[in-house]
Write an enzyme that holds these catalytic residues in place. Structure first.
Site, mmCIF file in Angstrom:
data_model
loop_
_atom_site.group_PDB
_atom_site.id
_atom_site.type_symbol
_atom_site.label_atom_id
_atom_site.label_comp_id
_atom_site.label_asym_id
_atom_site.label_seq_id
_atom_site.Cartn_x
_atom_site.Cartn_y
_atom_site.Cartn_z
ATOM 1 N N ASP A 67 0.814 -1.222 0.000
ATOM 2 C CA ASP A 67 0.000 0.000 0.000
ATOM 3 C C ASP A 67 0.846 1.270 0.000
ATOM 4 O O ASP A 67 0.317 2.375 0.072
ATOM 5 C CB ASP A 67 -0.967 0.010 1.187
ATOM 6 C CG ASP A 67 -0.273 0.102 2.538
ATOM 7 O OD1 ASP A 67 0.975 0.115 2.598
ATOM 8 O OD2 ASP A 67 -0.991 0.159 3.558
ATOM 9 N N SER A 69 3.015 2.128 2.330
ATOM 10 C CA SER A 69 3.497 2.439 3.676
ATOM 11 C C SER A 69 4.755 1.608 3.943
ATOM 12 O O SER A 69 5.094 0.698 3.182
ATOM 13 C CB SER A 69 2.418 2.129 4.720
ATOM 14 O OG SER A 69 2.169 0.738 4.797
#
Length: 148
Positions: A67, A69
């Protein structure tokens, strides 16, 4: 001469790589000093299992997630929720720069981990803890460790 130079170069790389690892019993001592034994009902063995499963005791581990992150440090704390990496959107609940979670003194990452464990879900916030540590006998993680 070339062989000697190659051996020296490899030795330096090994030393740098090993410098980011912490010994299991040394980590247990630090966690004990920071009052994590019994914190929110979790034993030092829970914390050691978590650290090993997440990072193999690598203080400076950084992992990029699908994602966008990143996970930081020995407990692989996620930048989306817990720290600010200045790369991705963050809630920065721990109010800390993600790079501080890589510090060898471990205080920033321990304080952030305490905040995570104190919230909803406790250690269940870490998938690897749920899969590899939860509900299992863990006392062997402390084998041979002296806390004093």
């Amino acid at each position: 001469m070339t062989t000697l130079l190659l051996i020296s170069s490899v030795s330096c790389l090994v030393a740098v790589n090993q410098a980011s690892l912490i010994n299991r019993c040394d980590l247990a001592k630090v966690l004990h000093q920071e009052d994590l034994d019994g914190f929110e009902g979790y034993s030092l063995s829970d914390w050691l299992c978590l650290a090993f499963m997440e990072s193999e005791f690598n203080i400076t581990k950084v992992n990029e997630n699908t994602d966008g992150s990143f996970d930081y440090g020995i407990f692989q704390i996620n930048s989306h929720y817990w720290c600010n990496d200045y790369k991705s959107h963050t809630e920065n609940i721990c109010q800390v720069d993600c790079q501080e979670l890589l510090s060898p003194n471990l205080l920033s990452i321990i304080n952030c981990a305490k905040k995570i464990v104190s919230g909803t879900g406790g250690m269940k916030n870490w998938v690897k803890w749920r899969l590899h540590c939860a509900g299992r006998p863990l006392s062997y993680w402390m084998t041979g460790c002296r806390l004093a």
